[in-house]
Write a protein that holds these residues in place. Structure first.
Motif, PDB file in Angstrom:
ATOM      1  N   HIS B 304      -4.603  -2.636  -5.301  1.00  0.00           N
ATOM      2  CA  HIS B 304      -4.076  -1.265  -5.238  1.00  0.00           C
ATOM      3  C   HIS B 304      -4.839  -0.439  -4.200  1.00  0.00           C
ATOM      4  CE1 HIS B 304      -7.495   0.633  -7.504  1.00  0.00           C
ATOM      5  NE2 HIS B 304      -7.653  -0.638  -7.861  1.00  0.00           N
ATOM      6  N   ARG B 305      -6.080  -0.871  -3.896  1.00  0.00           N
ATOM      7  CA  ARG B 305      -6.844  -0.148  -2.874  1.00  0.00           C
ATOM      8  C   ARG B 305      -6.293  -0.364  -1.463  1.00  0.00           C
ATOM      9  NH1 ARG B 305     -11.065  -1.824  -6.268  1.00  0.00           N
ATOM     10  NH2 ARG B 305     -11.077  -3.765  -5.082  1.00  0.00           N
ATOM     11  N   ASP B 306      -5.516  -1.448  -1.279  1.00  0.00           N
ATOM     12  CA  ASP B 306      -4.916  -1.709   0.041  1.00  0.00           C
ATOM     13  C   ASP B 306      -3.632  -0.901   0.245  1.00  0.00           C
ATOM     14  OD1 ASP B 306      -6.863  -3.684   0.334  1.00  0.00           O
ATOM     15  OD2 ASP B 306      -5.550  -5.233  -0.510  1.00  0.00           O
ATOM     16  N   LEU B 307      -3.153  -0.279  -0.826  1.00  0.00           N
ATOM     17  CA  LEU B 307      -1.852   0.395  -0.750  1.00  0.00           C
ATOM     18  C   LEU B 307      -2.044   1.900  -0.584  1.00  0.00           C
ATOM     19  CD1 LEU B 307       0.139  -1.555  -3.497  1.00  0.00           C
ATOM     20  CD2 LEU B 307      -0.317  -2.152  -1.117  1.00  0.00           C
ATOM     21  N   PRO B 308      -1.105   2.600   0.020  1.00  0.00           N
ATOM     22  CA  PRO B 308       0.085   2.049   0.684  1.00  0.00           C
ATOM     23  C   PRO B 308      -0.261   1.249   1.927  1.00  0.00           C
ATOM     24  CG  PRO B 308      -0.085   4.427   1.048  1.00  0.00           C
ATOM     25  CD  PRO B 308      -1.184   4.064   0.114  1.00  0.00           C
ATOM     26  N   LEU B 309       0.445   0.137   2.097  1.00  0.00           N
ATOM     27  CA  LEU B 309       0.330  -0.680   3.302  1.00  0.00           C
ATOM     28  C   LEU B 309       1.598  -0.425   4.114  1.00  0.00           C
ATOM     29  CD1 LEU B 309      -1.371  -2.983   4.706  1.00  0.00           C
ATOM     30  CD2 LEU B 309       0.240  -4.570   3.645  1.00  0.00           C
ATOM     31  N   ARG B 310       1.389   0.084   5.314  1.00  0.00           N
ATOM     32  CA  ARG B 310       2.550   0.472   6.129  1.00  0.00           C
ATOM     33  C   ARG B 310       2.619  -0.429   7.359  1.00  0.00           C
ATOM     34  NH1 ARG B 310      -0.705   4.930   5.383  1.00  0.00           N
ATOM     35  NH2 ARG B 310      -0.115   6.336   3.684  1.00  0.00           N
ATOM     36  N   HIS B 341       7.953  -0.966   7.068  1.00  0.00           N
ATOM     37  CA  HIS B 341       8.076  -1.138   5.625  1.00  0.00           C
ATOM     38  C   HIS B 341       6.805  -0.656   4.979  1.00  0.00           C
ATOM     39  CE1 HIS B 341      11.132  -3.783   7.316  1.00  0.00           C
ATOM     40  NE2 HIS B 341      11.824  -3.393   6.255  1.00  0.00           N
ATOM     41  N   ILE B 342       6.973   0.201   3.985  1.00  0.00           N
ATOM     42  CA  ILE B 342       5.818   0.771   3.305  1.00  0.00           C
ATOM     43  C   ILE B 342       5.769   0.177   1.896  1.00  0.00           C
ATOM     44  CG2 ILE B 342       4.728   2.888   2.493  1.00  0.00           C
ATOM     45  CD1 ILE B 342       6.251   4.359   4.702  1.00  0.00           C
ATOM     46  N   TYR B 343       4.684  -0.516   1.613  1.00  0.00           N
ATOM     47  CA  TYR B 343       4.483  -1.138   0.308  1.00  0.00           C
ATOM     48  C   TYR B 343       3.556  -0.222  -0.473  1.00  0.00           C
ATOM     49  CZ  TYR B 343       6.276  -5.071   2.980  1.00  0.00           C
ATOM     50  OH  TYR B 343       7.060  -5.872   3.774  1.00  0.00           O
ATOM     51  N   CYS B 344       3.992   0.242  -1.633  1.00  0.00           N
ATOM     52  CA  CYS B 344       3.167   1.205  -2.357  1.00  0.00           C
ATOM     53  C   CYS B 344       3.321   1.042  -3.868  1.00  0.00           C
ATOM     54  CB  CYS B 344       3.508   2.631  -1.922  1.00  0.00           C
ATOM     55  SG  CYS B 344       5.188   3.121  -2.277  1.00  0.00           S
ATOM     56  N   GLN B 443      15.303   3.837   3.046  1.00  0.00           N
ATOM     57  CA  GLN B 443      15.735   3.207   1.808  1.00  0.00           C
ATOM     58  C   GLN B 443      14.563   2.969   0.860  1.00  0.00           C
ATOM     59  OE1 GLN B 443      17.464  -0.343   3.390  1.00  0.00           O
ATOM     60  NE2 GLN B 443      19.128   0.756   4.402  1.00  0.00           N
ATOM     61  N   LEU B 444      14.841   3.130  -0.417  1.00  0.00           N
ATOM     62  CA  LEU B 444      13.841   2.873  -1.447  1.00  0.00           C
ATOM     63  C   LEU B 444      14.240   1.589  -2.161  1.00  0.00           C
ATOM     64  CD1 LEU B 444      11.420   3.655  -3.091  1.00  0.00           C
ATOM     65  CD2 LEU B 444      12.821   5.271  -4.351  1.00  0.00           C
ATOM     66  N   LEU B 469       9.483   0.965   0.848  1.00  0.00           N
ATOM     67  CA  LEU B 469      10.342   1.863   1.622  1.00  0.00           C
ATOM     68  C   LEU B 469      10.707   1.174   2.934  1.00  0.00           C
ATOM     69  CD1 LEU B 469       8.571   5.350   1.323  1.00  0.00           C
ATOM     70  CD2 LEU B 469      10.487   4.459   0.011  1.00  0.00           C
ATOM     71  N   HIS B 470      11.998   1.177   3.239  1.00  0.00           N
ATOM     72  CA  HIS B 470      12.462   0.704   4.550  1.00  0.00           C
ATOM     73  C   HIS B 470      12.802   1.963   5.343  1.00  0.00           C
ATOM     74  CE1 HIS B 470      13.857  -3.386   2.888  1.00  0.00           C
ATOM     75  NE2 HIS B 470      13.591  -2.693   1.819  1.00  0.00           N
ATOM     76  N   ARG B 471      12.255   2.094   6.506  1.00  0.00           N
ATOM     77  CA  ARG B 471      12.560   3.319   7.257  1.00  0.00           C
ATOM     78  C   ARG B 471      12.621   3.053   8.752  1.00  0.00           C
ATOM     79  NH1 ARG B 471       8.473   5.393  10.555  1.00  0.00           N
ATOM     80  NH2 ARG B 471       9.247   3.472  11.470  1.00  0.00           N
ATOM     81  N   ALA B 472      13.480   3.781   9.447  1.00  0.00           N
ATOM     82  CA  ALA B 472      13.648   3.597  10.892  1.00  0.00           C
ATOM     83  C   ALA B 472      14.118   4.912  11.494  1.00  0.00           C
ATOM     84  CB  ALA B 472      14.652   2.485  11.179  1.00  0.00           C
ATOM     85  N   PRO B 473      13.238   5.930  11.453  1.00  0.00           N
ATOM     86  CA  PRO B 473      13.690   7.268  11.868  1.00  0.00           C
ATOM     87  C   PRO B 473      14.283   7.309  13.273  1.00  0.00           C
ATOM     88  CG  PRO B 473      11.309   7.235  11.385  1.00  0.00           C
ATOM     89  CD  PRO B 473      11.867   5.940  10.940  1.00  0.00           C
ATOM     90  N   LEU B 474      13.703   6.552  14.203  1.00  0.00           N
ATOM     91  CA  LEU B 474      14.247   6.601  15.560  1.00  0.00           C
ATOM     92  C   LEU B 474      15.338   5.548  15.765  1.00  0.00           C
ATOM     93  CD1 LEU B 474      11.104   7.426  17.742  1.00  0.00           C
ATOM     94  CD2 LEU B 474      12.976   8.932  17.077  1.00  0.00           C
TER      95      LEU B 474
END
Lengths: 608, 608
Positions: B304-310, B341-344, B443-444, B469-474
């Motif tokens: 849990h100390r490694d998270l969030p891993l982005r 991808h953000i793992y949290c 996306q969640l 989280l899947h994200r691609a703002p640009l």
């Protein structure tokens, strides 16, 4: 480590030494395993091996010392190597007596395939030991220099390399002309093992391969991706200043492109199989970027005023290398190349080639990769592998040769090593074991413009074909980084290091100061982290060293009060306390000038 | 421009207006081509069309004015639309009388397939014109508002869209509720045509497609590659400061990875066909980056100390979009995505989602792409397309909804638009014609960690599943740049512009000064060029404007003497003479702060 048979330059004294040692080892092993069956026992790079079938009595590595002692005794006995010849019947008779089934099989095969000489099957005898063998050998066992060999390890190998045949035990020995050379090799091998890029790649979280994704297809973890990015950023700056323009092209193409370029059908076996939408619509992963770049050249009419046109791309390419030839990052199936193609007039080609070679020199000297050899690879007029007429080859080869000479670059010429479309310069780098690999090449291409119908309008209004230089000084990321990991032992200069600064706070009361520094430097895009674990100070220092972080900034109460930091360098116990602002400025210089501060002679740019 | 039939919301007055105008146009055309055969004539987006078989007497676009005049006369005549029903025999009888073969065929089909209503086949008559048609229509032709329509163009179309059937002439009309709306649309369409990213992409040498490489596979020329690089550089800085780490992964994988992720077999039709080495070894081009990133998460035990891993990557992906749906850069087969991808932990998910939405806002407001709508896409409990239990959906949807609310972001909810693994936020951008496209999504995902067996060890020592989280703002480079080209009309801000400064020397005596400036700025990595052609001063200015270069620096003798430059901005006649050092400094600020100086309200940062 390769176990390929040494090229049998049988006149080579080292060949005879290693070959004789294989016999001496077999003789010694038969003393302790009289029922062992012999298979093959050739000299190889760095030494020799012999394959045995030990039946139910396998040999353990613990026994190798005893075998070595027996070998030394045999050496002392100065047993002469005596050659004799036998007919197949005689040979089989002799070999069957001692149950040497593998040798019997091979003796029959040699005779059946006509590989036995006119005199019959060759044998060599020394003392009580006789082996079917072509030789040559030393005159007698006493010619083995003192301390020149060492038994190394035992591994498994199939008889005739065929996994359907019996599994044998392969006993390896190292052997060199002298004790010193043996010790030097063992030393270098130890270093090479410690620095093996696959081992460090794992320990430093740089990259890995995954069975579900596929072998030879590296996934780069954050630490490894940093190194790629930094090399790429550097290349982009260098290339921008040198007048290159970047392009970006897809890693796939319809088959048609490769029929034009000639990759299909000739290069097909090194490519991934096609993606077949229908018979008229096949797509391929590209094994190289050139044809895509030629399309960009060809999309607009070009004038001599547009030349030289230098199109650069860190391009992703894919090659279906044989499973057996894959080797960590050194030989992979997915690679990203520091590629560019320079389209120029015949008048410009010399100057462009010179500029490219200058760029090579700059890169390699900056990276301190001095241990390379330049090879000028020429065509071979006796081979039909090379396209283009003799005059073109003469002219192109002369251009490249003159450029190398005028730049004072030492090089060796090698016939038959050219690309099919023109001469090339290969940068041959030696790894820690002294094994040579081509790290990158620069090629002069006077053929492909015709295939792609590329042209430019010259000042005289005539349409002409451009020359094309293919160049990739920084190689592929995969290959270059495999070298850098090994050369630097995983300790990268600050500008390339995954973590550039590790902050070690001495206690919790300075944590706010640590965070202030982290935030400031992170905002300036420095890769910095705080070790805020509960470990002891010494443990924290060891952690930073294990991760080969180039800079440790130690913060205590005094540092916080005076807004200083205490700077400790990787693998050095010297410490230096400097004002934070100076430290930040020094860090900026380390990055901006891409200083090679992983070498001891590069002083930290800390100052007023 | 799409010609898809408008969704038949038949109660919509606009539907009735456009449908009635199709009849009125057909009626007018039959006046001048009495032998024309009618096919289909539906209302469509922006207007209506009617397909005709003109036999040997094709209609020319020059005749459209006459047709329009006839239509206006019919409108004035206030002809009522009268509905009637006929049996198949009656209908065929009527239609055969006027040789309306296509209508006969369709009438038979409607009856055979049971699509005719209980009352029989519907017909509408106005004045002398009768058409087989379901309606509805206006009460009478006089209800057509004045000036609300305009005939647009004639193109070809196959009967029933089948290329083996006859080619017909399709006559298009535009129609809106009012004259003002029609004129506004025509104005916007003109702008959209001028700014069409395919047109500008060609004129400004940004990108092209090539038949040999394949449709939908853009090749980016140097000018286009600059824009990609600048967006990418920006994203990397933003993401670094936000605590993302970059990775780099291959664009291919063995099939196994997609059996784990579920892409195979479900997503297969959007993917390129496999590369089959043998039946146990199939490789695919990846349609998305997620599974490769999940492998990186999974390669090390995570705490849990490694998270969030982005984990971020501008990743190259490939999708086999249908030929017909390809549209310039907007819909392609090779794309490069601003992915991460953000793992949290469940506790972190709200904060991470908020940070991501903040990043979206920052990007879109910086780029001045204000013209977007936020859509919260939810699952539909009546559909079996969505994995996961109701409570999980409730919780995830509540998280996303709350984040949007707390950030004060206006949004609309839409059921059934979620990803199969969780809710998502879609950024819906309108193009110049007002047509909406999804430019990017966030996306969640609470499902995929299970499929890939991803876990972390929590503070309590338990293994738990991370949220992703899947994200691609640009978005993808391809899609984002297609929007930017159209929004900016090809006039990019200095920081993104392919050429940032065009130096225009007034005469040859200042050429050395021009070269000095070029070298200095190029060394600082500015994209600058000198127009040293023989053209006139005015022609040189026009050239720079045609290429939409944001800054022109004019150098004359006076500038050289005083070490000034005269700065002229794109599409502005205002000039400003400033010292070279100030100009260089201003340029540095334009780049560093990524100022949107392609908008008029952004003043040039020139000063002391």
């Amino acid at each position: 480590m390769s176990t390929a048979a040494v090229d049998p330059k049988k006149s080579d004294p080292l060949y005879r030494l290693r070959h004789s040692l294989a016999h001496i080892m077999a003789q010694a092993i038969l003393e302790v395993r009289p029922k062992a069956k012999l298979a093959f026992g050739p000299p190889v790079e760095f030494g020799f091996y012999y394959d045995f079938d030990f039946g139910g009595e396998p040999l353990g590595e613990a026994e190798l010392t005893d075998i070595e002692n027996r070998m030394r005794r045999i050496v002392k006995e100065k047993q002469p190597f005596v050659q004799s010849f036998k007919s197949l019947d005689e040979a089989v008779d002799l070999l069957e007596k001692s149950d040497q089934d593998y040798k019997v099989e091979y003796a029959r095969e040699l005779v059946e395939t006509g590989k036995a000489g006119d005199e019959g099957l060759g044998f060599y005898t020394n003392g009580p030991f006789t082996d079917m063998c072509e030789g040559p050998h030393l005159s007698h066992t006493g010619e083995v220099p003192k301390g020149c060999f060492k038994l190394d390890r035992i591994s498994g190998a199939y008889w005739r390399g065929d996994e359907k045949r019996p599994m044998l035990s392969r006993v390896y020995g190292l052997a060199f002309p002298s004790k010193e050379e043996l010790e030097d090799y063992i030393q270098r091998r130890k270093l090479a093992q410690e620095r093996d890029h696959r081992k460090l790649g794992n320990e430093l979280d740089l990259f890995f391969m995954d069975e579900d994704v596929g072998v030879g297809l590296p996934l780069w973890m954050p630490n490894g991706a940093v190194i790629r990015e930094e090399l790429e950023k550097w290349a982009k700056e260098v290339e921008f200043r040198a007048g290159y323009q970047r392009v970006s092209t897809p890693s796939i193409t319809r088959a048609q492109l490769y029929h034009t370029s000639g990759h299909l059908p000739y290069y097909a076996e090194s490519m991934y199989p096609p993606m077949t939408v229908d018979e008229n619509d096949e797509y391929y992963l590209r094994p190289m970027n050139c044809p895509h770049h030629h399309k960009i050249y060809g999309v607009r009419p070009r004038s001599h005023r547009d030349l030289p046109l230098r199109l650069a791309e860190y391009g992703n390419t894919y090659r279906y290398e044989k499973h057996g030839s894959l080797a960590g990052l050194l030989r992979v199936r997915a690679m990203c190349m520091n590629d560019a193609h320079i389209y120029c007039t015949p008048e410009q080609v010399e100057q462009e080639f010179r500029a490219v070679m200058d760029m090579y020199s700059m890169y390699y000297s900056h990276l301190r990769m001095g241990n390379f050899r330049v090879r000028l690879s020429l065509h071979d007029s006796n081979s039909d592998k090379f396209i283009g007429n003799a005059a073109e080859w003469e002219r192109s080869e002369a251009i490249v040769r003159d450029v190398l000479k005028n730049l004072g670059i030492e090089f060796e010429e090698e016939s038959g090593e050219a690309a099919f479309y023109g001469p090339k310069v290969d940068i041959q780098v030696k790894n820690l074991l002294g094994r040579e690999e081509t790290v990158s090449t620069c090629q002069l291409d006077f053929v492909v413009a015709e295939r792609f119908d590329l042209e430019y309008t010259d000042a005289d209004g005539q349409k002409k074909r451009p020359y094309i230089l293919h160049r990739a000084p920084l190689s592929t990321h995969e290959r270059m980084i495999s070298f850098l990991i090994e050369f630097y032992g995983g300790a990268f200069p600050t500008w390339m290091a995954p973590i550039q600064v590790q902050i070690v706070p001495v206690n919790d009361t300075v944590l706010d100061y640590a965070q202030e520094i982290e935030q400031r430097l992170r905002n300036d895009l420095f890769r910095i982290q705080i070790d805020s674990s509960d470990e002891s100070f010494n443990k924290k220092i060891r952690t930073a060293v294990t991760h080969k972080i180039p800079n440790i900034w130690i913060l205590g109460n005094k540092e916080k009060e005076q807004r200083n930091i205490t700077w400790r360098r990787y693998c050095s116990k010297l410490q230096q306390t400097v004002p934070l602002d100076h430290a930040a400025h020094a860090l900026e210089r380390l990055r901006k000038e891409r200083m090679m501060d992983n070498f001891e002679d590069v002083a930290l740019p800390v100052g007023g």
